[in-house]
Design a protein around this motif. Structure first.
Motif, PDB file in Angstrom:
ATOM      1  N   ASP A 176      -3.315  -5.917  -8.533  1.00 35.35           N
ATOM      2  CA  ASP A 176      -1.945  -6.279  -8.220  1.00 35.35           C
ATOM      3  C   ASP A 176      -1.317  -5.200  -7.349  1.00 35.35           C
ATOM      4  OD1 ASP A 176      -2.282  -8.490  -9.760  1.00 35.35           O
ATOM      5  OD2 ASP A 176      -1.461  -7.585 -11.562  1.00 35.35           O
ATOM      6  N   PHE A 177      -0.486  -5.621  -6.387  1.00 36.50           N
ATOM      7  CA  PHE A 177       0.227  -4.698  -5.526  1.00 36.50           C
ATOM      8  C   PHE A 177       1.680  -4.648  -5.987  1.00 36.50           C
ATOM      9  CE2 PHE A 177      -3.393  -6.181  -3.135  1.00 36.50           C
ATOM     10  CZ  PHE A 177      -3.872  -5.027  -2.547  1.00 36.50           C
ATOM     11  N   VAL A 178       2.046  -3.552  -6.646  1.00 39.66           N
ATOM     12  CA  VAL A 178       3.376  -3.386  -7.208  1.00 39.66           C
ATOM     13  C   VAL A 178       4.009  -2.160  -6.585  1.00 39.66           C
ATOM     14  CG1 VAL A 178       4.730  -3.112  -9.311  1.00 39.66           C
ATOM     15  CG2 VAL A 178       2.618  -4.429  -9.362  1.00 39.66           C
ATOM     16  N   ILE A 179       5.279  -2.275  -6.197  1.00 43.68           N
ATOM     17  CA  ILE A 179       6.022  -1.158  -5.620  1.00 43.68           C
ATOM     18  C   ILE A 179       6.979  -0.621  -6.675  1.00 43.68           C
ATOM     19  CG2 ILE A 179       7.635  -0.455  -3.829  1.00 43.68           C
ATOM     20  CD1 ILE A 179       6.492  -2.591  -2.044  1.00 43.68           C
ATOM     21  N   TYR A 184      -5.370   2.597 -12.383  1.00 40.89           N
ATOM     22  CA  TYR A 184      -4.185   2.607 -11.529  1.00 40.89           C
ATOM     23  C   TYR A 184      -4.401   3.551 -10.358  1.00 40.89           C
ATOM     24  CZ  TYR A 184      -1.497   0.064 -15.053  1.00 40.89           C
ATOM     25  OH  TYR A 184      -1.038  -0.887 -15.926  1.00 40.89           O
ATOM     26  N   LEU A 185      -4.051   3.070  -9.161  1.00 41.79           N
ATOM     27  CA  LEU A 185      -4.117   3.875  -7.948  1.00 41.79           C
ATOM     28  C   LEU A 185      -2.882   3.557  -7.113  1.00 41.79           C
ATOM     29  CD1 LEU A 185      -5.804   5.865  -6.233  1.00 41.79           C
ATOM     30  CD2 LEU A 185      -6.803   3.875  -5.093  1.00 41.79           C
ATOM     31  N   PHE A 186      -2.088   4.587  -6.809  1.00 37.12           N
ATOM     32  CA  PHE A 186      -0.849   4.418  -6.069  1.00 37.12           C
ATOM     33  C   PHE A 186      -0.924   5.180  -4.749  1.00 37.12           C
ATOM     34  CE2 PHE A 186       0.233   4.203 -10.594  1.00 37.12           C
ATOM     35  CZ  PHE A 186       0.903   2.994 -10.666  1.00 37.12           C
ATOM     36  N   MET A 187      -0.219   4.662  -3.749  1.00 34.42           N
ATOM     37  CA  MET A 187      -0.043   5.373  -2.486  1.00 34.42           C
ATOM     38  C   MET A 187       1.425   5.767  -2.373  1.00 34.42           C
ATOM     39  SD  MET A 187      -0.655   4.200   1.495  1.00 34.42           S
ATOM     40  CE  MET A 187      -2.431   4.377   1.418  1.00 34.42           C
ATOM     41  N   TYR A 188       1.654   7.062  -2.117  1.00 38.46           N
ATOM     42  CA  TYR A 188       3.022   7.571  -2.038  1.00 38.46           C
ATOM     43  C   TYR A 188       3.593   7.332  -0.651  1.00 38.46           C
ATOM     44  CZ  TYR A 188       6.901  10.847  -1.734  1.00 38.46           C
ATOM     45  OH  TYR A 188       8.126  11.417  -1.515  1.00 38.46           O
TER      46      TYR A 188
END
Length: 260
Positions: A1-4, A100-104
């Protein structure tokens, strides 16, 4: 899922999801709740802080974003394990556990130069010298012409096709406008009782698939597969529906087939 997740405060805590039975006071300790077995109660914290600018004047302040892992939490920064507080740059990858992997991203900053890429982005293997020659960044040697040919994407190389017993490629070509009539001819052509003739239709359909995959667009190729599947299904239903009973070998267990 792409969550902001919008970080509009000065400090935010990422942590384990807690249900309502744990109490409202305990839930307030976590700003962004994550649901995974390897997420700690307070997995990591992200905060924004003003520090002295490193510009030429040296008297200004800039706002930086810092990330700090919690006790016993698995946090990665651009693929490397993070154990102490570190500064986040736009485009950095922040991993939390194994799920979980996030891009800042920082929309308040002006656009970065095109030449500035994230740390984790792989650098090109080849470099163009001032003389116009391709050189390898690993060893510095010049790439020869025969080596450049090996760099051609595999999509441009001819795909392997069906061959006869002598290794000769079968040639089977047709226009896209002829495909529908060709499929009907292959499916409806009468076959003899010998085994080789019965496999002719299947062989011709394989050649159609090979030609479509190498000559037409992907959408046309998918359409062909759907047409073949539909035609085969129709033939099977007609074949079964034309017989009141289906005969099996004596030693083969079978179930009765009902016809409406």
């Amino acid at each position: 899922d792409f969550v902001i997740y919008v970080l509009n405060g000065s400090s935010h805590v990422f942590g384990r999801y807690l249900d309502e039975s744990r109490g409202e006071e305990e839930q307030l300790k976590v700003d962004i709740q994550l649901l995974a077995p390897d997420i700690c109660l307070r997995h990591c914290s992200v905060r924004r802080q003003e520090v002295s600018s490193s510009g030429e004047s040296g008297d200004g302040l800039e706002l930086v974003t810092l990330v700090k892992p919690g006790k016993g939490a698995v946090v990665t920064h651009n693929g490397l394990p993070l154990s102490t507080e570190s500064q986040l740059q736009p485009g950095d990858l922040l991993g939390m556990g194994a799920h979980y992997l996030f891009m800042y991203k920082d929309p308040t900053l002006s656009k970065l130069p095109i030449s500035q890429k994230p740390v984790w982005y792989p650098s090109p293997v080849l470099d163009l010298s001032p003389g116009g020659e391709l050189t390898c960044r690993m060893c510095g040697c010049i790439v020869q012409e025969n080596q450049q040919q090996d760099l051609i994407p595999s999509a441009e190389k001819p795909a392997p096709g069906l061959k006869d017993s002598k290794g000769t490629d079968y040639v089977f070509m047709y226009n896209l406008s002829q495909e529908d009539a060709l499929l009907k001819w292959i499916i409806n052509s009468p076959c003899e009782d010998n085994v080789h003739s019965k496999l002719t239709a299947a062989f011709l359909l394989c050649l159609c698939i090979q030609h479509s995959a190498s000559s037409f667009q992907p959408a046309d190729f998918r359409t062909l597969l759907l047409r073949i599947a539909s035609q085969i299904q129709t033939v099977m239903w007609v074949s079964i529906g034309g017989h009141r009973s289906v005969r099996f070998p004596k030693d083969t267990p079978h179930h009765p087939v009902n016809h409406n």
